[in-house]
Design a protein around this motif. Structure first.
Motif, short mmCIF file in Angstrom:
data_model
loop_
_atom_site.label_atom_id
_atom_site.label_comp_id
_atom_site.label_asym_id
_atom_site.label_seq_id
_atom_site.Cartn_x
_atom_site.Cartn_y
_atom_site.Cartn_z
N VAL A 58 0.70 -1.12 -0.29
CA VAL A 58 0.26 0.03 0.12
C VAL A 58 0.84 1.67 -0.57
O VAL A 58 1.17 1.79 -0.90
N PHE A 59 1.36 1.53 0.76
CA PHE A 59 2.54 2.98 0.91
C PHE A 59 3.88 2.53 0.32
O PHE A 59 4.69 4.01 0.22
N ARG A 60 4.43 1.72 0.02
CA ARG A 60 5.21 1.82 -1.27
C ARG A 60 4.99 1.66 -2.53
O ARG A 60 5.82 1.89 -3.22
N TYR A 61 4.58 0.11 -2.55
CA TYR A 61 4.10 0.02 -4.16
C TYR A 61 3.04 0.27 -5.11
O TYR A 61 3.08 1.07 -6.30
N VAL A 62 1.95 0.93 -4.04
CA VAL A 62 0.80 1.64 -4.28
C VAL A 62 1.25 3.43 -5.32
O VAL A 62 1.17 3.21 -6.38
N PRO A 63 1.96 4.00 -4.07
CA PRO A 63 2.38 4.99 -4.77
C PRO A 63 3.87 4.69 -6.48
O PRO A 63 3.48 5.94 -7.27
N MET A 64 4.36 3.83 -6.43
CA MET A 64 4.69 3.75 -7.62
C MET A 64 4.32 3.59 -8.23
O MET A 64 4.57 4.34 -9.30
N ILE A 65 3.02 2.91 -8.53
CA ILE A 65 2.71 2.90 -9.58
C ILE A 65 1.56 4.51 -9.80
O ILE A 65 1.30 4.30 -11.06
N GLY A 66 1.30 4.73 -8.56
CA GLY A 66 0.66 6.19 -8.75
C GLY A 66 1.40 7.07 -9.35
O GLY A 66 0.72 7.72 -10.50
N ASN A 67 2.51 6.73 -9.69
CA ASN A 67 3.29 7.59 -10.72
C ASN A 67 2.93 7.52 -11.97
O ASN A 67 2.86 9.13 -13.47
N VAL A 68 1.75 6.79 -12.43
CA VAL A 68 1.07 6.66 -13.51
C VAL A 68 0.72 7.95 -13.72
O VAL A 68 0.22 8.65 -15.11
N ILE A 69 0.42 9.08 -12.83
CA ILE A 69 -0.10 9.77 -12.91
C ILE A 69 0.06 11.60 -13.88
O ILE A 69 -0.07 12.26 -14.06
N ALA A 70 2.14 11.13 -13.94
CA ALA A 70 2.71 11.41 -14.73
C ALA A 70 2.57 11.94 -15.77
O ALA A 70 2.39 12.88 -17.19
#
Lengths: 328, 308
Positions: free
Chosen positions: A55-67
């Motif tokens: 949740v707190f490490r890998y979801v933000p990595m995927i969250g990078n798609v908002i770039a």
């Protein structure tokens, strides 16, 4: 005991040589099932920590798609619609970005070149002390700043560089004019690097001192018999002895090259200092959190993180080839 | 360094021959210069703290005149009264204590369970689990995705915004893992024969015998949560929720005023001695504990470096 262990861990028995590759996934599934049945309690201990990482490490990595997608506050954290490289093009054409990129590089290089060698020097100096008590006192004092909150460090910097602070008192005492350090961009790098030295160098000696204590004293004796003086002993025995530690710490430092003291700069700087103090991290903070341009800021952050990752991977690969020491 | 090496080293040092080698004059000169330099370095390191303490006990006019360096001028304790009687300061101080305790407990629970599981060599998938953790040391989601995530999860304005996103420090995790790897397997096997489950072994055998590393990890986490400010700065919207570091940050940035001083026309111009007193009170617990706990930190870091 051995037999017992064999019973408890039947997986350790070598599997029969597989003749049909088609059956392998099935076999693998079965051994996994067996492993889970045997170690389910250990696996249950992993659940919450793995959830944390997911949740707190890998979801933000995927969250990078908002770039690459347009993010709207309140919408999905993965963005609403594809915009491709729109935001990447945006920062490439953004003159402020190149200014902060340059500041990041300058501060990163200065940190690496000035701060990296200092703990080695300090550790060698401490190592020459014969009085154990004196050594311990100096070490204890030099570690102390490491335990201070970055907010305190910023407060101390403001206090010392104030118009009537200690630094300006010294300047006026030798006949100079007081300097408004926190209004002059040309002073920011000096102040930043000095405070970094103050806070990190003592703590940085720990690993070197540990490495120094493991050098075989027979090597010194051999060197002495060969007629080496203290200086040559340091050069030919001590430094090679701590080389692996130096390499590992150098790789780690190169990896954090781009992430120059974000929190400290955020606390210290003001718009007057932007020409030299604004780095990628602080810029993306202002763009992202300050002006809510989440997608744009994420694109910048992703760029920064990828440079960091590339630097670590290449530094590691180079050092494995050249000196044979690496992180993994 | 093995035990054998240590004893051999002791023998060497006690042998008179080692000391009997006479220092050359140049080396003696070097040693004097070296020791002097180290004294200077130690003094420079301590100076900011001495200056801070001196300002905290001085009166405002002397500080503004630039006359306070090593010793308080115009000694007074009124600033202490002023800061101590500020309700918001105490409120935020309590918040810091609360956040530190909650976050440390969460962090210790997650770190210990994960470290224990991945310290077992026979665990299937072990390297994958270690890889999952270690990779996050080199690549992370970055500020904005984290910020969006914490907001989406509804953690804003709660202690969880501070405790959860930073619950596991991979460095601490690796330290604990290498400690558990060196734990006596015989003891655990004996406990297993006596019928203890994995949970039982962890709770009744391993943890009670791991007090040293647990204490070190608690210290590491507690100090980092005590000192942290950025998470609270991002996710806390009300003054009553700030930890004392954010209070201090706002004070330094000139955005907050101590209640007692708020009456003055220039509320944003915070007196230098008020800042000094607040900083002093914030670092006080760490400075007081520091001499006693410092060696644990040092051994913890060395433990972590063994694997590298």
């Amino acid at each position: 005991m051995q037999a017992q262990q064999q019973d408890v861990h039947p997986v350790r028995v070598a599997p029969p040589p597989s003749d049909a590759p088609a059956r392998r996934p099935d076999e693998r599934r079965r051994t996994w099932r067996r492993a889970v049945r045997r170690d389910w309690q250990l696996y249950s201990l992993l659940v919450l920590p793995l959830l944390f990482f997911a949740v707190f490490r890998y979801v933000p990595m995927i969250g990078n798609v908002i770039a690459f997608r347009r993010f709207r506050p309140g919408g999905s954290i993965f963005g609403e619609e594809w915009v491709g490289l729109h935001y990447v093009r945006m920062f490439i054409n953004d003159p402020t970005f190149w200014n902060v990129f340059q500041n990041t590089l300058v501060l990163g290089v200065l940190s690496l070149v000035i701060i990296f060698p200092l703990p080695i020097v300090l550790a060698l100096m401490l190592n020459e002390l014969r009085s154990r008590r004196f050594k311990r006192v100096v070490q204890t004092i030099s570690y102390l700043p490491h335990f201070m909150s970055i907010v305190i460090v910023a407060g101390l910097v403001f206090q010392l560089t104030a118009m009537r602070g200690t630094v300006n008192q010294i300047i006026t005492a030798v006949g100079g004019d007081a300097i408004g350090f926190m209004q002059l961009p040309e002073w920011f790098r000096t102040i930043y690097i000095s405070s970094e030295i103050w806070q990190t160098v003592g703590w940085g000696t720990i690993l070197y001192l540990a490495a120094l204590s493991t050098i075989d004293p027979q090597l010194y004796e051999a060197a002495r018999i060969d007629g080496a003086n203290r200086w040559r002993q340091t050069w030919h025995v001590t430094l090679p002895g701590i080389r692996p530690t130096m390499v590992v710490l150098l790789i780690l430092n190169i990896g954090s090259f781009m992430a120059v003291g974000f929190e400290k700069i955020l606390l210290l700087y003001n718009p007057l200092l932007y020409p030299t103090a604004d780095v990628i991290a602080t810029y993306l903070y202002r763009v992202g959190i300050g002006s809510s341009q989440f997608s744009y800021a994420t694109a910048i952050g992703l760029f920064e993180a990828l440079i960091g990752l590339t630097l670590v991977l290449s530094a590691n690969a180079i050092s494995r080839r050249v000196v044979g020491a690496s992180l993994w | 360094m093995t035990v054998e090496n240590v004893t051999r080293l002791d023998e060497r040092l006690s042998k008179p021959t080692v000391r009997a080698v006479k220092d050359t004059r140049a080396y003696t000169a070097f040693r004097i210069v070296n020791a002097t330099l180290l004294v200077v370095i130690a003094a420079l390191t301590l100076y900011p703290f001495v200056n801070l303490a001196a300002q905290a006990f001085s009166s405002e006019s002397y500080i503004n005149a630039g006359q306070v360096n090593l010793w308080p001028q115009g000694f007074n304790l009124t600033t202490f009264d002023l800061v101590m009687s500020d309700r918001m300061f105490w409120r935020n101080y309590q918040n810091t204590v609360y956040y530190t305790v909650v976050a440390t407990v969460v962090a210790m629970f997650l770190t210990t369970t994960f470290a224990y599981a991945i310290s077992k060599y026979h665990l299937r998938g072990r390297t994958v689990f270690i890889g999952i953790a270690v990779f996050t040391m080199f690549f992370n989601g970055g500020l904005i995705p984290n910020y969006v995530l914490v907001n989406e999860l509804g953690l804003r304005n709660s202690v969880w915004a501070i405790a959860l996103p930073n619950a596991i420090s991979v460095f601490n995790l690796l330290v604990m893992k290498s400690f558990f790897e060196n734990f006596s397997t015989e003891l655990e096997e004996a406990a297993e024969i006596d019928g203890l489950s994995t949970y039982g072994k962890l709770a009744r055998i391993v943890l009670p015998l791991s007090k040293a590393v647990i204490a070190t990890m608690v210290l590491f986490y507690a100090v980092s949560f005590w000192n942290s400010w950025f998470a609270a700065f991002l996710y806390m919207d009300h003054r009553e929720l700030y930890p004392v570091t954010v209070y201090l940050r706002n004070l330094i940035a000139g955005a907050t005023s101590v209640d007692g001083a708020a009456g003055s026309a220039e509320a944003t111009q915070i007196a230098a001695n008020v800042k000094a007193v607040t900083m002093l009170l914030t670092v006080l617990p760490i400075v007081c504990l520091y001499p006693f706990v410092q060696r644990y930190f040092v051994s913890g870091v060395m433990l972590g470096s063994v694997k590298q």
